[in-house]
Design an enzyme around this catalytic site. Structure first.
Site, PDB file in Angstrom:
ATOM      1  N   ALA A   9     -16.864  15.304 -20.312  1.00 55.85           N
ATOM      2  CA  ALA A   9     -16.254  15.110 -18.989  1.00 55.85           C
ATOM      3  C   ALA A   9     -16.767  16.148 -18.004  1.00 55.85           C
ATOM      4  CB  ALA A   9     -14.733  15.214 -19.094  1.00 55.85           C
ATOM      5  N   ALA A  10     -18.006  16.618 -18.203  1.00 57.15           N
ATOM      6  CA  ALA A  10     -18.498  17.695 -17.339  1.00 57.15           C
ATOM      7  C   ALA A  10     -19.229  17.190 -16.102  1.00 57.15           C
ATOM      8  CB  ALA A  10     -19.421  18.625 -18.134  1.00 57.15           C
ATOM      9  N   ARG A  15     -21.293   9.305  -7.650  1.00 56.69           N
ATOM     10  CA  ARG A  15     -21.157   8.010  -6.998  1.00 56.69           C
ATOM     11  C   ARG A  15     -19.711   7.632  -6.676  1.00 56.69           C
ATOM     12  NH1 ARG A  15     -24.336   3.871 -10.409  1.00 56.69           N
ATOM     13  NH2 ARG A  15     -24.100   5.389 -12.082  1.00 56.69           N
ATOM     14  N   LYS A  22     -14.453  13.073 -11.155  1.00 51.87           N
ATOM     15  CA  LYS A  22     -14.325  11.639 -11.457  1.00 51.87           C
ATOM     16  C   LYS A  22     -13.200  11.350 -12.448  1.00 51.87           C
ATOM     17  CE  LYS A  22     -17.676   9.449 -13.947  1.00 51.87           C
ATOM     18  NZ  LYS A  22     -18.952   8.699 -14.080  1.00 51.87           N
ATOM     19  N   GLY A  77     -27.287  17.186 -19.333  1.00 50.11           N
ATOM     20  CA  GLY A  77     -27.339  15.943 -20.100  1.00 50.11           C
ATOM     21  C   GLY A  77     -26.311  15.874 -21.216  1.00 50.11           C
ATOM     22  N   ALA A 378      31.171  -2.492   5.621  1.00 48.29           N
ATOM     23  CA  ALA A 378      29.852  -2.555   6.246  1.00 48.29           C
ATOM     24  C   ALA A 378      29.634  -1.355   7.157  1.00 48.29           C
ATOM     25  CB  ALA A 378      29.725  -3.838   7.058  1.00 48.29           C
ATOM     26  N   ALA A 421      38.741   0.434  10.553  1.00 45.65           N
ATOM     27  CA  ALA A 421      37.381   0.224  11.045  1.00 45.65           C
ATOM     28  C   ALA A 421      37.060   1.272  12.104  1.00 45.65           C
ATOM     29  CB  ALA A 421      37.252  -1.176  11.636  1.00 45.65           C
TER      30      ALA A 421
HETATM   31  C1  UD1 Z   1     -24.662   7.177 -20.798  1.00 49.43           C
HETATM   32  C2  UD1 Z   1     -25.681   6.918 -21.903  1.00 49.43           C
HETATM   33  C3  UD1 Z   1     -26.113   5.453 -21.851  1.00 49.43           C
HETATM   34  C4  UD1 Z   1     -24.900   4.570 -22.003  1.00 49.43           C
HETATM   35  C5  UD1 Z   1     -23.855   4.916 -20.956  1.00 49.43           C
HETATM   36  C6  UD1 Z   1     -22.570   4.176 -21.261  1.00 49.43           C
HETATM   37  C7  UD1 Z   1     -26.867   8.998 -22.247  1.00 49.43           C
HETATM   38  C8  UD1 Z   1     -28.136   9.731 -22.000  1.00 49.43           C
HETATM   39  N1  UD1 Z   1     -26.832   7.781 -21.741  1.00 49.43           N
HETATM   40  O1  UD1 Z   1     -25.315   6.959 -19.550  1.00 49.43           O
HETATM   41  O2  UD1 Z   1     -27.030   5.173 -22.882  1.00 49.43           O
HETATM   42  O3  UD1 Z   1     -25.304   3.207 -21.874  1.00 49.43           O
HETATM   43  O4  UD1 Z   1     -23.541   6.315 -20.967  1.00 49.43           O
HETATM   44  O5  UD1 Z   1     -21.636   4.447 -20.258  1.00 49.43           O
HETATM   45  O6  UD1 Z   1     -25.973   9.500 -22.887  1.00 49.43           O
HETATM   46  N2  UD1 Z   1     -21.715  14.385 -19.102  1.00 49.43           N
HETATM   47  C9  UD1 Z   1     -21.507  15.712 -19.382  1.00 49.43           C
HETATM   48  N3  UD1 Z   1     -22.511  16.604 -19.192  1.00 49.43           N
HETATM   49  C10 UD1 Z   1     -23.739  16.232 -18.760  1.00 49.43           C
HETATM   50  C11 UD1 Z   1     -23.953  14.860 -18.472  1.00 49.43           C
HETATM   51  C12 UD1 Z   1     -22.918  13.959 -18.667  1.00 49.43           C
HETATM   52  O7  UD1 Z   1     -20.403  16.102 -19.777  1.00 49.43           O
HETATM   53  O8  UD1 Z   1     -24.598  17.102 -18.630  1.00 49.43           O
HETATM   54  C13 UD1 Z   1     -20.604  13.449 -19.294  1.00 49.43           C
HETATM   55  C14 UD1 Z   1     -20.198  12.778 -18.003  1.00 49.43           C
HETATM   56  O9  UD1 Z   1     -19.136  13.486 -17.395  1.00 49.43           O
HETATM   57  C15 UD1 Z   1     -19.741  11.407 -18.466  1.00 49.43           C
HETATM   58  C16 UD1 Z   1     -20.533  11.174 -19.739  1.00 49.43           C
HETATM   59  O10 UD1 Z   1     -21.029  12.417 -20.139  1.00 49.43           O
HETATM   60  O11 UD1 Z   1     -18.359  11.382 -18.804  1.00 49.43           O
HETATM   61  C17 UD1 Z   1     -21.677  10.189 -19.535  1.00 49.43           C
HETATM   62  O12 UD1 Z   1     -22.538  10.673 -18.546  1.00 49.43           O
HETATM   63  P1  UD1 Z   1     -23.178   9.708 -17.473  1.00 49.43           P
HETATM   64  O13 UD1 Z   1     -24.039  10.507 -16.573  1.00 49.43           O
HETATM   65  O14 UD1 Z   1     -22.125   8.851 -16.870  1.00 49.43           O
HETATM   66  O15 UD1 Z   1     -24.133   8.833 -18.414  1.00 49.43           O
HETATM   67  P2  UD1 Z   1     -24.659   7.369 -18.131  1.00 49.43           P
HETATM   68  O16 UD1 Z   1     -25.797   7.451 -17.176  1.00 49.43           O
HETATM   69  O17 UD1 Z   1     -23.536   6.491 -17.811  1.00 49.43           O
HETATM   70 CA    CA Z   2     -21.372   6.694 -17.121  1.00 47.63          CA
END
Ligand code: UD1
Ligand code: CA
Length: 459
Positions: A9-10, A15, A22, A77, A378, A421
């Protein structure tokens, strides 16, 4: 055998175009991240690990003790995010499930199935896939000639041919823990400068241990939330899920499409809910009620056989056989006992209306305790606020309050007291007495008998 769940959740959720992280946007009245935390807790008794980054402080304030926290200072990532957890969990458990906090409709049973599939699997990974005609941004599953999963390719890096693949990665995995910790640092950096968790699949295949894939059956669980459009889609699906469960449990929803009930709400059998009704929070509705149309009920208790018609009820409690509305408003601390009737345009706040009280039209009762079977005429108003403090209005049983009476608190009316009243009642009214006028005074006969009582007391 032990299992820990890691929730990612980082990410910032760019978007969403929001000042808030988010995962704090609400779905079904509850921040998205709490949906993930709940299913994680359902599949493993051990506290889930939440990887936080953007808005991490705010996320912690919401999730509190329900998770342990690991900070990912820089969002490099999903693979990098999981790697941050290694110091905490390495050598502590056999299996790791990873889920993303932006996939809040996932169900606990689905995670349990995933875990059950990985436990006997000799390979290091079981993942969930979905076959869909709207892959919207999901990674594609590449299978080899023999059908085994060879890799996940992110949409951004996919060739035109790969983009036509209709099997996608939903982002939910169960790993053999030791294998995971050994391989995280070996993930190559992507052209975008990120470390993709999904690359572990190709690494396993290269070692001759193709990932085991379960094809999910219910696409509604895998709505990844990246924009507010996705959020609204998920909200609708969640609402349908809650409404369906209610109907199957014995509640009639006349029009489920316009009935908005949070999953926290409990509704008794044979209650009928009319259109445009919203029920939220810690709310319990009894059996055989008729609720709506156009009613809003939050954090309240409603007994059996009640009728709530076009009304707003907040932090209030209502016993059995009560009818309210149209246009009633119960505010914090209103308590209506059995058989109370509250007609149009009534407001009750921090007050008890005891059994059988009737309040037909246009009244405000604040900080009051109204005795059994009292009739509130009333337009009656408790003048409970003197500009500085709130004061109480107390009546006995069987009191008759005439129309348009102002009860200037603090004031007490005895059993069977009556007001004419238009009275403005500034002083207590003895049992059985009648007062009238502005300011209200006792009817002469009642005055003489009261004076008699006092001189007896004095004598
Ligand atoms: C990711 C998957 C994709 C999959 C999709 C499903 C990867 C590389 N890709 O893409 O294959 O189809 O989810 O929804 O995993 N997050 C972190 N730290 C980071 C990056 C992301 O905690 O450095 C967390 C985000 O907060 C999010 C989750 O990981 O909750 C997924 O990240 P997001 O960027 O939404 O990945 P997608 O592009 O959706
Ligand atoms: Ca996503």
């Amino acid at each position: 055998m032990s299992l820990r769940v890691i929730i990612l959740a980082a990410g910032q959720g760019t978007r969403m175009n929001s000042n808030y992280p988010k995962v704090l946007h609400k779905l079904g009245g509850k921040p998205m991240v709490l949906h993930s935390v709940e299913i994680a807790r359902a599949v493993s008794q051990d506290t889930p690990i939440l990887v936080i980054g953007h808005g991490g402080g705010q996320v912690r304030e919401v999730v509190e003790e329900r998770a342990e926290y690991v900070l990912q200072a820089e969002q490099l990532g999903t693979g990098h995010a999981v790697a941050q957890v290694r110091p905490l969990l390495e050598s502590t458990c056999e299996h790791i499930i990873v889920i993303y906090a932006d996939m809040p409709l996932l169900q606990a049973e689905t995670l349990a199935d995933l875990y059950a599939a990985q436990r006997p699997n000799p390979g290091p990974i079981t993942l969930l896939t979905l076959v869909t005609d709207s892959p919207r941004g999901f990674g594609r599953i590449l299978r080899g000639a023999n059908g085994s999963v060879q890799a996940i390719i992110e949409e951004a890096g996919a060739s035109p041919d790969q983009l036509t693949i209709d099997e996608v990665n939903v982002g939910i995995y169960c790993f053999e823990a030791d294998w995971l910790w050994e391989h995280l640092d070996l993930i190559p950096i992507s052209p975008k400068g990120e470390y993709y968790l999904t690359d572990l699949v190709a690494m396993a295949a290269a070692e001759g241990q193709a990932a085991n894939a379960i094809v999910a059956q219910n696409p509604d669980e895998f709505i990844g939330i990246n924009t507010r459009v996705h959020l609204a889609e998920a909200e609708e699906l969640l609402r349908k899920r809650v409404n369906k469960n209610l109907m199957l449990s014995g509640v009639t929803l006349v029009d489920p499409a316009t009935t908005y009930i949070h999953s926290s709400v409990v509704v008794g059998q044979d209650t009928v809910i009319m259109p445009n009704t919203i029920m939220e929070g810690d709310t319990v509705i009894g059996a055989d009620c008729l609720i709506g149309p156009n009613s809003f009920i939050v954090d309240s208790r409603i007994g059996d056989r009640c009728r709530i018609f076009t009304s707003v009820i907040e932090q209030a409690s209502v016993e059995d056989d009560v009818d309210i509305g149209p246009y009633g408003h119960l505010r914090k601390g209103a308590h209506l006992e059995s058989g109370v009737h509250m007609g149009n345009f009534g407001e009750v706040k921090n007050s008890r209306l005891r059994r059988g009280v009737k309040m037909g039209h246009f009244s405000y009762i604040g900080d009051g305790d109204i005795g059994e079977n009292t009739n509130i005429g009333a337009g009656t108003i408790t003048c409970n606020y003197d500009g500085k403090n709130k004061h109480k209005t107390i009546t006995g049983k069987d009191v008759f309050i005439g129309s348009d009476t102002m009860l200037v608190a603090p004031v007490t009316l005895g059993d069977r007291a009556r007001t004419g009243a238009g009275s403005v009642v500034t002083r207590d009214v003895p049992s059985g007495a009648l007062v009238y006028g502005v300011p209200a005074r006792l009817k002469p006969a009642d005055r003489r008998s009261e004076e008699g009582k006092h001189s007896e007391e004095e004598g």
